[in-house]
Design an enzyme around this catalytic site. Structure first.
Site, PDB file in Angstrom:
ATOM      1  N   LYS A  72       0.886  -1.101  -0.001  1.00  0.00           N
ATOM      2  CA  LYS A  72       0.117   0.237   0.031  1.00  0.00           C
ATOM      3  C   LYS A  72       0.780   1.049  -0.067  1.00  0.00           C
ATOM      4  O   LYS A  72       1.716   1.627   0.657  1.00  0.00           O
ATOM      5  CB  LYS A  72      -0.870   0.066   1.196  1.00  0.00           C
ATOM      6  CG  LYS A  72      -1.717   1.188   1.361  1.00  0.00           C
ATOM      7  CD  LYS A  72      -2.832   1.449   2.515  1.00  0.00           C
ATOM      8  CE  LYS A  72      -2.422   1.709   3.708  1.00  0.00           C
ATOM      9  NZ  LYS A  72      -2.270   3.286   3.715  1.00  0.00           N
ATOM     10  N   ASP A 105      -3.201   4.278  -2.128  1.00  0.00           N
ATOM     11  CA  ASP A 105      -4.273   4.602  -1.153  1.00  0.00           C
ATOM     12  C   ASP A 105      -4.258   6.298  -1.294  1.00  0.00           C
ATOM     13  O   ASP A 105      -3.722   7.036  -0.295  1.00  0.00           O
ATOM     14  CB  ASP A 105      -3.912   4.232   0.317  1.00  0.00           C
ATOM     15  CG  ASP A 105      -4.778   4.585   1.207  1.00  0.00           C
ATOM     16  OD1 ASP A 105      -5.854   5.095   0.843  1.00  0.00           O
ATOM     17  OD2 ASP A 105      -4.335   4.545   2.422  1.00  0.00           O
ATOM     18  N   LYS A 114      -7.450   7.949  -1.714  1.00  0.00           N
ATOM     19  CA  LYS A 114      -8.868   8.233  -1.263  1.00  0.00           C
ATOM     20  C   LYS A 114      -9.218   9.363  -2.206  1.00  0.00           C
ATOM     21  O   LYS A 114      -9.700  10.382  -1.720  1.00  0.00           O
ATOM     22  CB  LYS A 114      -8.733   8.538   0.286  1.00  0.00           C
ATOM     23  CG  LYS A 114      -8.418   7.463   1.033  1.00  0.00           C
ATOM     24  CD  LYS A 114      -8.485   7.845   2.516  1.00  0.00           C
ATOM     25  CE  LYS A 114      -8.179   6.885   3.567  1.00  0.00           C
ATOM     26  NZ  LYS A 114      -6.565   6.622   3.580  1.00  0.00           N
ATOM     27  N   ASP A 150     -13.944  13.936  -4.981  1.00  0.00           N
ATOM     28  CA  ASP A 150     -13.888  15.056  -5.711  1.00  0.00           C
ATOM     29  C   ASP A 150     -15.135  14.917  -6.765  1.00  0.00           C
ATOM     30  O   ASP A 150     -15.999  14.058  -6.597  1.00  0.00           O
ATOM     31  CB  ASP A 150     -12.849  15.415  -6.663  1.00  0.00           C
ATOM     32  CG  ASP A 150     -12.494  16.886  -6.954  1.00  0.00           C
ATOM     33  OD1 ASP A 150     -13.250  17.562  -7.406  1.00  0.00           O
ATOM     34  OD2 ASP A 150     -11.251  17.151  -6.727  1.00  0.00           O
ATOM     35  N   PRO A 172     -17.409  13.962 -10.102  1.00  0.00           N
ATOM     36  CA  PRO A 172     -17.175  12.709 -10.596  1.00  0.00           C
ATOM     37  C   PRO A 172     -16.158  12.658 -11.936  1.00  0.00           C
ATOM     38  O   PRO A 172     -15.419  11.846 -11.834  1.00  0.00           O
ATOM     39  CB  PRO A 172     -18.692  12.308 -11.392  1.00  0.00           C
ATOM     40  CG  PRO A 172     -19.876  13.072 -10.391  1.00  0.00           C
ATOM     41  CD  PRO A 172     -18.729  14.315  -9.923  1.00  0.00           C
ATOM     42  N   THR A 215     -13.529  14.548 -12.070  1.00  0.00           N
ATOM     43  CA  THR A 215     -12.277  14.383 -11.596  1.00  0.00           C
ATOM     44  C   THR A 215     -11.662  13.308 -11.039  1.00  0.00           C
ATOM     45  O   THR A 215     -10.455  12.939 -11.331  1.00  0.00           O
ATOM     46  CB  THR A 215     -12.162  15.702 -10.597  1.00  0.00           C
ATOM     47  OG1 THR A 215     -12.654  16.994 -11.058  1.00  0.00           O
ATOM     48  CG2 THR A 215     -10.629  15.885 -10.075  1.00  0.00           C
ATOM     49  N   THR A 234     -11.575   5.885  10.374  1.00  0.00           N
ATOM     50  CA  THR A 234     -11.692   5.333  11.760  1.00  0.00           C
ATOM     51  C   THR A 234     -11.479   6.568  13.017  1.00  0.00           C
ATOM     52  O   THR A 234     -11.742   6.202  14.008  1.00  0.00           O
ATOM     53  CB  THR A 234     -10.635   4.153  12.001  1.00  0.00           C
ATOM     54  OG1 THR A 234      -9.582   4.296  11.245  1.00  0.00           O
ATOM     55  CG2 THR A 234     -11.326   2.702  11.544  1.00  0.00           C
ATOM     56  N   ARG A 273      -2.805  -6.329  14.390  1.00  0.00           N
ATOM     57  CA  ARG A 273      -1.595  -6.583  15.142  1.00  0.00           C
ATOM     58  C   ARG A 273      -1.474  -7.977  15.654  1.00  0.00           C
ATOM     59  O   ARG A 273      -2.346  -8.482  16.292  1.00  0.00           O
ATOM     60  CB  ARG A 273      -1.817  -5.717  16.389  1.00  0.00           C
ATOM     61  CG  ARG A 273      -1.897  -4.212  16.261  1.00  0.00           C
ATOM     62  CD  ARG A 273      -0.669  -3.714  16.071  1.00  0.00           C
ATOM     63  NE  ARG A 273      -0.665  -2.418  15.835  1.00  0.00           N
ATOM     64  CZ  ARG A 273      -0.540  -1.757  14.577  1.00  0.00           C
ATOM     65  NH1 ARG A 273      -0.943  -2.469  13.439  1.00  0.00           N
ATOM     66  NH2 ARG A 273      -0.722  -0.344  14.232  1.00  0.00           N
ATOM     67  N   ARG A 333       3.310  -0.765  10.608  1.00  0.00           N
ATOM     68  CA  ARG A 333       4.161  -0.600  11.718  1.00  0.00           C
ATOM     69  C   ARG A 333       4.838  -2.322  12.200  1.00  0.00           C
ATOM     70  O   ARG A 333       6.056  -2.222  12.320  1.00  0.00           O
ATOM     71  CB  ARG A 333       3.899   0.114  12.875  1.00  0.00           C
ATOM     72  CG  ARG A 333       4.019   1.483  12.414  1.00  0.00           C
ATOM     73  CD  ARG A 333       3.238   2.454  13.309  1.00  0.00           C
ATOM     74  NE  ARG A 333       1.793   2.407  13.148  1.00  0.00           N
ATOM     75  CZ  ARG A 333       0.965   3.097  13.870  1.00  0.00           C
ATOM     76  NH1 ARG A 333       1.237   3.808  14.639  1.00  0.00           N
ATOM     77  NH2 ARG A 333      -0.580   2.633  13.691  1.00  0.00           N
TER      78      ARG A 333
HETATM   79  O1  C5P Z   1       1.037   0.682  10.956  1.00  0.00           O
HETATM   80  P1  C5P Z   1      -0.420   0.187  10.978  1.00  0.00           P
HETATM   81  O2  C5P Z   1      -0.148  -1.552  10.776  1.00  0.00           O
HETATM   82  O3  C5P Z   1      -1.315   0.897  11.843  1.00  0.00           O
HETATM   83  O4  C5P Z   1      -0.834   0.667   9.396  1.00  0.00           O
HETATM   84  C1  C5P Z   1      -1.864   0.653   8.889  1.00  0.00           C
HETATM   85  C2  C5P Z   1      -2.098   1.336   7.662  1.00  0.00           C
HETATM   86  O5  C5P Z   1      -3.514   1.416   7.287  1.00  0.00           O
HETATM   87  C3  C5P Z   1      -1.797   2.725   7.567  1.00  0.00           C
HETATM   88  O6  C5P Z   1      -1.200   3.076   6.313  1.00  0.00           O
HETATM   89  C4  C5P Z   1      -2.992   3.556   8.007  1.00  0.00           C
HETATM   90  O7  C5P Z   1      -3.112   4.616   7.588  1.00  0.00           O
HETATM   91  C5  C5P Z   1      -4.108   2.861   7.194  1.00  0.00           C
HETATM   92  N1  C5P Z   1      -5.302   2.841   7.780  1.00  0.00           N
HETATM   93  C6  C5P Z   1      -5.785   2.577   8.764  1.00  0.00           C
HETATM   94  N2  C5P Z   1      -7.072   2.640   9.296  1.00  0.00           N
HETATM   95  C7  C5P Z   1      -7.870   3.014   8.459  1.00  0.00           C
HETATM   96  C8  C5P Z   1      -7.906   3.255   7.218  1.00  0.00           C
HETATM   97  C9  C5P Z   1      -6.301   3.108   6.796  1.00  0.00           C
HETATM   98  O8  C5P Z   1      -4.894   2.478   9.779  1.00  0.00           O
HETATM   99  N3  C5P Z   1      -9.283   2.944   8.801  1.00  0.00           N
END
Ligand code: C5P
Length: 234
Positions: free
Chosen positions: A34, A61, A63, A66, A68, A70, A118, A179, A209
């Site tokens: 991504k 990514d 997102k 704008d 339609p 564009t 989120t 995680r 991460r």
């Molecule tokens: O580091 P981590 O595993 O939290 O990264 C998750 C990725 O997904 C990041 O690029 C974050 O911006 C993206 N993301 C997110 N929650 C969302 C949409 C996208 O964590 N609702």
């Protein structure tokens, strides 16, 4: 679940050289990446060129949100520079989603939508005039996405079971907030382990991460892939 859950690594690093080092370290075990606003805004299409040159697949990514026309042109541009999956904000509404779906069909690329960020809770939604709860709003926007002919959404772990129930296993779900057991949650609140997400039918888990910032990214990715492989049917 019939469909397999794939790993996608979020290349959330500030420098192109760090991103490519990481991709090279992870090697053939990770096919999907991504690329987000941080890396793309600084380095642009060269990021995709480098990834595609290594045989990798890219979710750009950006997102898009704008008018339609564009959005549809932006999707064409993203397709031209090699993006495989492209996303838009479902908040752009039915006409924009229909234009996005048409551009997806024309380019042969997968165009999906983001429903509710989120970072938006009930209070934040209320402040912008949305009375619905976050879950109701997610469902409403996911319905609009599907009705417009787009194949799926980015969704949180919390929303995944609801979307699977509503739309079945054909609908694509890209799920961040993953995680592995024992990893630090960081700023993510609604989290699932890779195995839980696979069990709940995620199409892709997006992991940043826990792999990108790991002392040994390749070993961390291998552990996630092993966890996925141990889920029945995966
Ligand atoms: O580091 P981590 O595993 O939290 O990264 C998750 C990725 O997904 C990041 O690029 C974050 O911006 C993206 N993301 C997110 N929650 C969302 C949409 C996208 O964590 N609702």
């Amino acid at each position: 679940m019939s469909e397999k859950t794939r790993l996608m690594v979020a290349l959330d690093v500030p420098e192109l050289t760090d991103a490519l080092n990481l991709v090279d370290q992870l090697g053939d075990q990770v096919e999907w990446y991504k690329v987000g606003k941080q890396l793309f805004t600084h380095f642009g299409p060269v990021v995709l060129k480098e990834l595609k040159g290594r045989g990798r697949k890219v979710f750009l990514d950006m997102k898009f949100h704008d008018i339609p026309n564009t959005v549809s042109q932006a999707i064409r541009s993203a397709a031209l520079i090699g993006a495989d999956i492209i996303n838009v904000h479902a908040l752009g509404g039915p006409a924009m989603l229909a234009a996005a779906a048409a551009a997806g069909k024309e380019t042969g690329k997968t165009v999906i939508a983001v429903t509710v960020l989120t970072s938006m809770d009930a209070e934040q939604l209320n402040a912008i005039g949305v009375q619905a709860s976050p879950a109701e709003q997610v469902l409403r926007l996911a319905r609009l996405t599907k009705e417009a002919g787009l194949p799926g959404v980015v969704c949180s772990a919390l929303e995944l079971p609801m979307l699977r129930r509503e739309f079945g296993t054909e609908f694509l779900t890209l799920v961040p907030g993953i995680r592995p057991a024992g990893a630090s949650a960081g700023d993510q609140k609604r989290i699932m382990t890779p195995a839980q997400a696979a069990d709940a039918g995620a199409s892709y888990i997006i992991v940043g991460r826990p792999i990108v910032a790991a002392p040994e990214p390749a070993a961390a990715a291998r552990a996630v892939l092993e966890e996925l492989a141990n889920v029945a049917g995966n």
